[in-house]
Scaffold this active site. Structure first.
Site, PDB file in Angstrom:
ATOM      1  N   VAL A  65     -14.520 -40.530 -16.332  1.00 25.76           N
ATOM      2  CA  VAL A  65     -13.588 -39.440 -16.694  1.00 25.76           C
ATOM      3  C   VAL A  65     -13.958 -38.100 -16.065  1.00 25.76           C
ATOM      4  O   VAL A  65     -13.249 -37.116 -16.259  1.00 25.76           O
ATOM      5  CB  VAL A  65     -13.443 -39.286 -18.231  1.00 25.76           C
ATOM      6  CG1 VAL A  65     -12.781 -40.493 -18.846  1.00 25.76           C
ATOM      7  CG2 VAL A  65     -14.796 -38.967 -18.889  1.00 25.76           C
ATOM      8  N   ILE A  92     -15.571 -41.052 -26.186  1.00 23.01           N
ATOM      9  CA  ILE A  92     -16.450 -40.742 -25.057  1.00 23.01           C
ATOM     10  C   ILE A  92     -17.208 -39.449 -25.346  1.00 23.01           C
ATOM     11  O   ILE A  92     -16.618 -38.478 -25.822  1.00 23.01           O
ATOM     12  CB  ILE A  92     -15.596 -40.561 -23.768  1.00 23.01           C
ATOM     13  CG1 ILE A  92     -15.029 -41.907 -23.321  1.00 23.01           C
ATOM     14  CG2 ILE A  92     -16.392 -39.886 -22.664  1.00 23.01           C
ATOM     15  CD1 ILE A  92     -14.058 -41.806 -22.157  1.00 23.01           C
ATOM     16  N   TYR A 155     -28.692 -31.425 -32.151  1.00 24.02           N
ATOM     17  CA  TYR A 155     -27.374 -31.831 -31.632  1.00 24.02           C
ATOM     18  C   TYR A 155     -26.885 -30.809 -30.592  1.00 24.02           C
ATOM     19  O   TYR A 155     -26.114 -31.130 -29.702  1.00 24.02           O
ATOM     20  CB  TYR A 155     -26.385 -31.974 -32.792  1.00 24.02           C
ATOM     21  CG  TYR A 155     -25.190 -32.846 -32.480  1.00 24.02           C
ATOM     22  CD1 TYR A 155     -25.334 -34.142 -32.037  1.00 24.02           C
ATOM     23  CD2 TYR A 155     -23.900 -32.339 -32.639  1.00 24.02           C
ATOM     24  CE1 TYR A 155     -24.229 -34.930 -31.758  1.00 24.02           C
ATOM     25  CE2 TYR A 155     -22.788 -33.119 -32.372  1.00 24.02           C
ATOM     26  CZ  TYR A 155     -22.962 -34.414 -31.924  1.00 24.02           C
ATOM     27  OH  TYR A 155     -21.867 -35.192 -31.659  1.00 24.02           O
ATOM     28  N   LYS A 162     -18.293 -30.512 -29.538  1.00 26.46           N
ATOM     29  CA  LYS A 162     -17.421 -31.110 -30.562  1.00 26.46           C
ATOM     30  C   LYS A 162     -16.529 -30.048 -31.206  1.00 26.46           C
ATOM     31  O   LYS A 162     -15.382 -30.342 -31.575  1.00 26.46           O
ATOM     32  CB  LYS A 162     -18.246 -31.825 -31.631  1.00 26.46           C
ATOM     33  CG  LYS A 162     -18.959 -33.080 -31.147  1.00 26.46           C
ATOM     34  CD  LYS A 162     -18.017 -34.134 -30.604  1.00 26.46           C
ATOM     35  CE  LYS A 162     -18.707 -35.469 -30.382  1.00 26.46           C
ATOM     36  NZ  LYS A 162     -17.876 -36.415 -29.607  1.00 26.46           N
ATOM     37  N   ALA A 195     -25.123 -43.752 -27.515  1.00 29.81           N
ATOM     38  CA  ALA A 195     -25.017 -42.287 -27.418  1.00 29.81           C
ATOM     39  C   ALA A 195     -25.907 -41.623 -28.465  1.00 29.81           C
ATOM     40  O   ALA A 195     -26.587 -40.629 -28.173  1.00 29.81           O
ATOM     41  CB  ALA A 195     -23.560 -41.850 -27.605  1.00 29.81           C
TER      42      ALA A 195
HETATM   43  P1  NAD Z   1     -21.460 -45.178 -27.113  1.00 28.76           P
HETATM   44  O1  NAD Z   1     -22.625 -44.844 -26.243  1.00 28.76           O
HETATM   45  O2  NAD Z   1     -21.254 -46.584 -27.463  1.00 28.76           O
HETATM   46  O3  NAD Z   1     -20.102 -44.594 -26.512  1.00 28.76           O
HETATM   47  C1  NAD Z   1     -20.065 -43.453 -25.684  1.00 28.76           C
HETATM   48  C2  NAD Z   1     -19.184 -43.835 -24.527  1.00 28.76           C
HETATM   49  O4  NAD Z   1     -18.974 -42.710 -23.646  1.00 28.76           O
HETATM   50  C3  NAD Z   1     -19.819 -44.945 -23.680  1.00 28.76           C
HETATM   51  O5  NAD Z   1     -18.933 -46.040 -23.592  1.00 28.76           O
HETATM   52  C4  NAD Z   1     -20.003 -44.294 -22.338  1.00 28.76           C
HETATM   53  O6  NAD Z   1     -19.882 -45.200 -21.268  1.00 28.76           O
HETATM   54  C5  NAD Z   1     -18.862 -43.282 -22.373  1.00 28.76           C
HETATM   55  N1  NAD Z   1     -18.980 -42.287 -21.288  1.00 28.76           N
HETATM   56  C6  NAD Z   1     -20.008 -41.432 -21.052  1.00 28.76           C
HETATM   57  N2  NAD Z   1     -19.784 -40.757 -19.911  1.00 28.76           N
HETATM   58  C7  NAD Z   1     -18.591 -41.201 -19.429  1.00 28.76           C
HETATM   59  C8  NAD Z   1     -17.830 -40.919 -18.267  1.00 28.76           C
HETATM   60  N3  NAD Z   1     -18.239 -40.013 -17.349  1.00 28.76           N
HETATM   61  N4  NAD Z   1     -16.650 -41.571 -18.080  1.00 28.76           N
HETATM   62  C9  NAD Z   1     -16.220 -42.475 -18.981  1.00 28.76           C
HETATM   63  N5  NAD Z   1     -16.888 -42.799 -20.106  1.00 28.76           N
HETATM   64  C10 NAD Z   1     -18.077 -42.172 -20.306  1.00 28.76           C
HETATM   65  O7  NAD Z   1     -21.675 -44.292 -28.433  1.00 28.76           O
HETATM   66  P2  NAD Z   1     -20.687 -43.958 -29.650  1.00 28.76           P
HETATM   67  O8  NAD Z   1     -21.574 -43.423 -30.703  1.00 28.76           O
HETATM   68  O9  NAD Z   1     -19.802 -45.111 -29.902  1.00 28.76           O
HETATM   69  O10 NAD Z   1     -19.847 -42.724 -29.084  1.00 28.76           O
HETATM   70  C11 NAD Z   1     -18.438 -42.681 -29.075  1.00 28.76           C
HETATM   71  C12 NAD Z   1     -17.953 -41.317 -29.547  1.00 28.76           C
HETATM   72  O11 NAD Z   1     -18.257 -41.187 -30.942  1.00 28.76           O
HETATM   73  C13 NAD Z   1     -18.635 -40.132 -28.864  1.00 28.76           C
HETATM   74  O12 NAD Z   1     -17.684 -39.108 -28.664  1.00 28.76           O
HETATM   75  C14 NAD Z   1     -19.648 -39.691 -29.909  1.00 28.76           C
HETATM   76  O13 NAD Z   1     -20.013 -38.333 -29.769  1.00 28.76           O
HETATM   77  C15 NAD Z   1     -18.840 -39.925 -31.163  1.00 28.76           C
HETATM   78  N6  NAD Z   1     -19.586 -39.956 -32.418  1.00 28.76           N
HETATM   79  C16 NAD Z   1     -20.689 -40.748 -32.545  1.00 28.76           C
HETATM   80  C17 NAD Z   1     -21.389 -40.762 -33.749  1.00 28.76           C
HETATM   81  C18 NAD Z   1     -22.616 -41.618 -33.904  1.00 28.76           C
HETATM   82  O14 NAD Z   1     -23.431 -41.349 -34.800  1.00 28.76           O
HETATM   83  N7  NAD Z   1     -22.809 -42.647 -33.119  1.00 28.76           N
HETATM   84  C19 NAD Z   1     -20.976 -39.965 -34.814  1.00 28.76           C
HETATM   85  C20 NAD Z   1     -19.831 -39.166 -34.669  1.00 28.76           C
HETATM   86  C21 NAD Z   1     -19.152 -39.164 -33.457  1.00 28.76           C
END
Ligand code: NAD
Length: 263
Positions: A65, A92, A155, A162, A195
């Site tokens: 992206v 993402i 964070y 965010k 992540a």
């Molecule tokens: P994850 O690592 O499984 O997912 C993150 C995704 O972002 C990965 O699939 C990665 O390939 C993708 N990504 C990173 N750079 C990219 C790029 N340049 N192009 C395309 N894709 C890219 O981890 P997750 O925890 O499932 O994260 C998903 C979302 O949830 C994120 O926005 C994260 O901040 C948010 N989130 C996570 C938590 C948590 O505790 N895990 C809590 C709240 C929100």
């Protein structure tokens, strides 16, 4: 009949079976949606393809992206495969590991730009590229975290990103409203994913979360998936521009109870 029967959903951000995007994908599949998956690059392909095969998903496209051309190509391929799209999920986020440690003021200019580009701008860029494909009743969804509102130690730049992402949700919801397209975010409690592993002190925060949250339960990718079904189905037809918490109620607690005072 499933809540998403007849709808096509594109999900960005599956890295592996622990990804929140995968929890959402599974829930959408159970509710009858036709799914398309997009992942970050070739390294992840061998993980994502077998997951896609599990749910009979044949649209599996790489899209970094940070590249407008790749976003455009993904939109064109989706148009070719599906015609129109009813649901777009942006799951993402990224910041360099060394920005997620120590004081926030150490954030580098390049690290700030990268976190904002991948974690914030990409949602707007995807919304723009896919705009011709959305029909009235479509829904966009992104993932955020409480660190946008309150300080979550380490964070850092992701919290700032965010906050900007949540503001983007409101601006996009306003822009898309007249087209009957809704835009919302889920603010998820901590979940053990790739992540999350990059955030210093995450393990301790994860453990304390179930002590301090009103429900005393950690959040799973299945919990997030179920709320995503609600936010992307016609059940939430008049809900847009919102941040919906899937956090066992953590965000309502002002002063955590001292653990040693508990029975
Ligand atoms: P994850 O690592 O499984 O997912 C993150 C995704 O972002 C990965 O699939 C990665 O390939 C993708 N990504 C990173 N750079 C990219 C790029 N340049 N192009 C395309 N894709 C890219 O981890 P997750 O925890 O499932 O994260 C998903 C979302 O949830 C994120 O926005 C994260 O901040 C948010 N989130 C996570 C938590 C948590 O505790 N895990 C809590 C709240 C929100």
């Amino acid at each position: 009949m499933g809540l998403l029967e007849g709808k096509t959903a594109l999900v960005f951000g599956v890295a592996n079976e622990r990804s929140i995007a995968w929890g959402i994908t599974k829930a959408f599949h159970e509710q009858g949606a036709t799914i398309g998956l997009s992942y970050a690059g070739e390294v992840l392909e061998r993980r994502v393809r077998p997951l896609a095969a599990n749910i009979g998903c044949t649209f599996v496209e790489s899209c970094d992206v940070t590249e407008d051309s790749q976003i455009q190509a993904a939109a064109e391929k989706a148009a070719e495969a599906f015609g129109q799209v009813d649901i777009l999920v942006h799951s993402i986020g990224f910041a360099n590991r060394d920005e997620l440690n120590g004081p926030y003021y150490n954030t580098s200019r390049a690290g700030f730009h990268l976190a904002m580009d991948i974690s914030v701008y990409s949602f707007t860029a995807l919304a723009k590229a896919f705009q011709p494909l959305f029909r009235p009743g479509s829904a966009l969804l992104t993932l955020t975290y409480y660190g946008a509102e309150k300080v979550a130690p380490h964070y850092n730049v992701m919290g700032v990103a965010k906050a900007a992402l949540e503001a983007s949700v409101r601006y996009l919801a306003y822009d898309f409203g007249p087209e009957g397209v809704r835009v919302n975010a889920i603010s998820a409690g901590p979940i053990r994913t790739l992540a999350a592993a990059g955030v210093s002190g995450f393990k301790l925060m994860y453990r304390r979360f179930s002590d301090f949250s009103p429900l005393h339960q950690n959040v799973t990718i299945e919990d997030v998936g179920n709320t995503a079904v609600y936010l992307c189905s016609d059940l939430s037809a008049k809900t847009t521009g919102q941040v919906v918490y899937v956090d066992s109620g953590y965000n309502i607690v002002g002063v955590p109870e001292a653990l040693d005072e508990k029975e």
